[in-house]
Motif scaffolding. Structure first.
Motif, PDB file in Angstrom:
ATOM      1  N   SER A 196       0.833  -1.206   0.000  1.00 56.09           N
ATOM      2  CA  SER A 196       0.000   0.000   0.000  1.00 56.09           C
ATOM      3  C   SER A 196       0.866   1.254   0.000  1.00 56.09           C
ATOM      4  N   GLY A 197       1.999   1.198   0.683  1.00 52.71           N
ATOM      5  CA  GLY A 197       2.921   2.331   0.699  1.00 52.71           C
ATOM      6  C   GLY A 197       3.497   2.614  -0.670  1.00 52.71           C
ATOM      7  N   LEU A 198       3.842   1.567  -1.415  1.00 50.41           N
ATOM      8  CA  LEU A 198       4.381   1.750  -2.761  1.00 50.41           C
ATOM      9  C   LEU A 198       3.324   2.289  -3.718  1.00 50.41           C
ATOM     10  N   ILE A 199       2.064   1.870  -3.526  1.00 49.35           N
ATOM     11  CA  ILE A 199       0.970   2.423  -4.342  1.00 49.35           C
ATOM     12  C   ILE A 199       0.855   3.924  -4.103  1.00 49.35           C
ATOM     13  N   MET A 200       0.886   4.323  -2.833  1.00 46.25           N
ATOM     14  CA  MET A 200       0.804   5.744  -2.507  1.00 46.25           C
ATOM     15  C   MET A 200       2.017   6.511  -3.012  1.00 46.25           C
ATOM     16  N   LEU A 201       3.186   5.880  -2.966  1.00 42.79           N
ATOM     17  CA  LEU A 201       4.400   6.531  -3.455  1.00 42.79           C
ATOM     18  C   LEU A 201       4.300   6.807  -4.954  1.00 42.79           C
ATOM     19  N   GLY A 202       3.796   5.832  -5.709  1.00 40.99           N
ATOM     20  CA  GLY A 202       3.611   6.030  -7.151  1.00 40.99           C
ATOM     21  C   GLY A 202       2.669   7.193  -7.429  1.00 40.99           C
ATOM     22  N   TYR A 203       1.588   7.261  -6.648  1.00 39.75           N
ATOM     23  CA  TYR A 203       0.635   8.361  -6.807  1.00 39.75           C
ATOM     24  C   TYR A 203       1.292   9.702  -6.484  1.00 39.75           C
ATOM     25  N   LEU A 204       2.085   9.750  -5.426  1.00 38.70           N
ATOM     26  CA  LEU A 204       2.718  10.993  -5.008  1.00 38.70           C
ATOM     27  C   LEU A 204       3.668  11.533  -6.068  1.00 38.70           C
ATOM     28  N   VAL A 205       4.427  10.639  -6.691  1.00 38.34           N
ATOM     29  CA  VAL A 205       5.346  11.074  -7.755  1.00 38.34           C
ATOM     30  C   VAL A 205       4.557  11.679  -8.913  1.00 38.34           C
ATOM     31  N   ALA A 206       3.489  10.993  -9.333  1.00 35.87           N
ATOM     32  CA  ALA A 206       2.654  11.493 -10.429  1.00 35.87           C
ATOM     33  C   ALA A 206       1.980  12.819 -10.036  1.00 35.87           C
ATOM     34  N   HIS A 207       1.491  12.897  -8.802  1.00 33.63           N
ATOM     35  CA  HIS A 207       0.822  14.102  -8.315  1.00 33.63           C
ATOM     36  C   HIS A 207       1.787  15.281  -8.269  1.00 33.63           C
ATOM     37  N   MET A 208       3.014  15.028  -7.836  1.00 30.14           N
ATOM     38  CA  MET A 208       4.023  16.090  -7.772  1.00 30.14           C
ATOM     39  C   MET A 208       4.335  16.634  -9.162  1.00 30.14           C
ATOM     40  N   VAL A 209       4.515  15.723 -10.139  1.00 34.55           N
ATOM     41  CA  VAL A 209       4.803  16.140 -11.513  1.00 34.55           C
ATOM     42  C   VAL A 209       3.658  17.000 -12.059  1.00 34.55           C
ATOM     43  N   GLY A 210       2.415  16.576 -11.791  1.00 36.19           N
ATOM     44  CA  GLY A 210       1.263  17.359 -12.224  1.00 36.19           C
ATOM     45  C   GLY A 210       1.214  18.726 -11.569  1.00 36.19           C
ATOM     46  N   ASN A 211       1.540  18.787 -10.269  1.00 34.18           N
ATOM     47  CA  ASN A 211       1.538  20.063  -9.552  1.00 34.18           C
ATOM     48  C   ASN A 211       2.502  21.070 -10.164  1.00 34.18           C
ATOM     49  N   HIS A 221     -16.693   7.249 -18.598  1.00 33.49           N
ATOM     50  CA  HIS A 221     -17.431   8.499 -18.513  1.00 33.49           C
ATOM     51  C   HIS A 221     -16.600   9.562 -17.789  1.00 33.49           C
ATOM     52  N   TYR A 222     -17.103  10.774 -17.808  1.00 30.16           N
ATOM     53  CA  TYR A 222     -16.433  11.918 -17.190  1.00 30.16           C
ATOM     54  C   TYR A 222     -16.142  11.653 -15.706  1.00 30.16           C
ATOM     55  N   GLU A 223     -14.882  11.788 -15.332  1.00 26.13           N
ATOM     56  CA  GLU A 223     -14.365  11.627 -13.967  1.00 26.13           C
ATOM     57  C   GLU A 223     -14.309  10.182 -13.476  1.00 26.13           C
ATOM     58  N   TRP A 224     -14.694   9.192 -14.300  1.00 28.26           N
ATOM     59  CA  TRP A 224     -14.646   7.803 -13.839  1.00 28.26           C
ATOM     60  C   TRP A 224     -13.218   7.377 -13.509  1.00 28.26           C
ATOM     61  N   ALA A 225     -12.267   7.685 -14.395  1.00 25.94           N
ATOM     62  CA  ALA A 225     -10.873   7.302 -14.154  1.00 25.94           C
ATOM     63  C   ALA A 225     -10.346   7.962 -12.888  1.00 25.94           C
ATOM     64  N   LEU A 226     -10.717   9.227 -12.696  1.00 27.07           N
ATOM     65  CA  LEU A 226     -10.279   9.947 -11.501  1.00 27.07           C
ATOM     66  C   LEU A 226     -10.847   9.313 -10.242  1.00 27.07           C
ATOM     67  N   TRP A 227     -12.103   8.874 -10.294  1.00 27.65           N
ATOM     68  CA  TRP A 227     -12.711   8.218  -9.140  1.00 27.65           C
ATOM     69  C   TRP A 227     -12.105   6.842  -8.880  1.00 27.65           C
ATOM     70  N   ILE A 228     -11.716   6.149  -9.940  1.00 21.73           N
ATOM     71  CA  ILE A 228     -11.035   4.853  -9.766  1.00 21.73           C
ATOM     72  C   ILE A 228      -9.723   5.068  -9.011  1.00 21.73           C
ATOM     73  N   VAL A 229      -8.972   6.090  -9.431  1.00 27.91           N
ATOM     74  CA  VAL A 229      -7.714   6.413  -8.750  1.00 27.91           C
ATOM     75  C   VAL A 229      -7.974   6.773  -7.291  1.00 27.91           C
ATOM     76  N   ARG A 230      -8.997   7.566  -7.050  1.00 27.17           N
ATOM     77  CA  ARG A 230      -9.328   7.977  -5.683  1.00 27.17           C
ATOM     78  C   ARG A 230      -9.695   6.785  -4.804  1.00 27.17           C
ATOM     79  N   ILE A 231     -10.470   5.861  -5.350  1.00 26.07           N
ATOM     80  CA  ILE A 231     -10.900   4.691  -4.574  1.00 26.07           C
ATOM     81  C   ILE A 231      -9.705   3.787  -4.246  1.00 26.07           C
ATOM     82  N   VAL A 232      -8.844   3.555  -5.245  1.00 30.17           N
ATOM     83  CA  VAL A 232      -7.641   2.738  -5.012  1.00 30.17           C
ATOM     84  C   VAL A 232      -6.753   3.401  -3.971  1.00 30.17           C
ATOM     85  N   LEU A 233      -6.594   4.716  -4.096  1.00 34.07           N
ATOM     86  CA  LEU A 233      -5.756   5.454  -3.147  1.00 34.07           C
ATOM     87  C   LEU A 233      -6.351   5.429  -1.743  1.00 34.07           C
TER      88      LEU A 233
END
Length: 235
Positions: free
Chosen positions: A31-46, A72-84
């Motif tokens: 779970s920590g590595l999943i969050m780490l992957g998200y953080l790297v992507a989130h930082m690049v986007g920021n 549909h609109y925002e589905w992918a974003l919600w999938i990411v949110r649920i996994v996170l």
């Protein structure tokens, strides 16, 4: 064993793994590595905020249209949110349960003074609490707008970010969380590597260097946004 005797069947493999210390540490590592992957992507986007209003707002819009027209609109974003969210919950629950198991394993009374937890352990515990509180504030501030310091504007993330970091408390909260994140990642990445069997004498130096580099990268990358607003580079 008692449960198996009473019911006449053995606990499932999933339950056995979950109940074990090794299993909980493995869940924390994954779970920590999943969050780490998200953080790297989130930082690049920021960091796209440094390319101007249009670039940052278009990036935010792209996140909501990701996967269309299959999704549909925002589905992918919600999938990411649920996994996170699942990763954060699993990480927090396992951390709490491991802490309780550690306390139960100690004698109830000590003849001598009880030894204090290591600096790394204390940092991870308090850092985790700080990050959980920050996540709640961050969502209320820049996702729902309930804790936003100004007039929250849906669809205008650039201006919302500038509003937040134009306040002293927004900068203090964010930078404190970023420092806690850096320390958490530094120790957490190393611990995850050991738990998942990646550690060895030959790879120890590489893993430590990687942990330090990731912590420094994430700290600097996330801190760059409020610093950019404070210095007028982003306005």
């Amino acid at each position: 064993m008692a449960l198996a005797t009473r019911t006449g069947r053995r606990p499932s493999m999933t339950r056995t793994i979950w109940d074990s210390t090794v299993g909980k540490k493995t869940v924390m590592a994954v779970s920590g590595l999943i969050m780490l992957g998200y953080l790297v992507a989130h930082m690049v986007g920021n960091l796209k905020i440094f390319f101007g209003t249009s670039s940052f707002n278009e990036y935010a819009h792209w996140l909501r249209t990701l996967g269309e027209p299959i999704l549909h609109y925002e589905w992918a974003l919600w999938i990411v949110r649920i996994v996170l969210l699942a990763a954060v919950a699993a990480h927090a629950v396992c951390a709490y349960q491991l802490s309780r198991l550690d306390l139960r394993a100690r004698p109830s009374k000590y003849v001598h003074k009880k030894p204090r937890a290591s600096y790394a352990t204390r940092t991870m515990r308090w850092g985790g609490v700080i990050l959980l509180l920050f996540i709640v504030w961050h969502i209320l501030d820049l996702t729902t707008g309930h804790a936003h310091p100004g007039g929250f504007e849906q669809g205008r993330p650039y201006q919302n970010v500038v509003d937040t970091f134009s306040t002293w408390y927004g900068n203090v909260i964010y930078l404190a969380a970023v420092l806690a994140l850096g320390m958490h990642v530094r120790h957490g990445f190393w611990s995850a590597a050991q738990t998942l069997g990646a550690g060895s004498r030959a790879r120890d130096r590489f893993l430590k260097t990687t942990a330090n580099a990731l912590a420094l990268l994430l700290t600097a990358g996330f801190a760059a946004v409020p610093v950019g607003v404070m210095t007028g580079l982003v306005s």
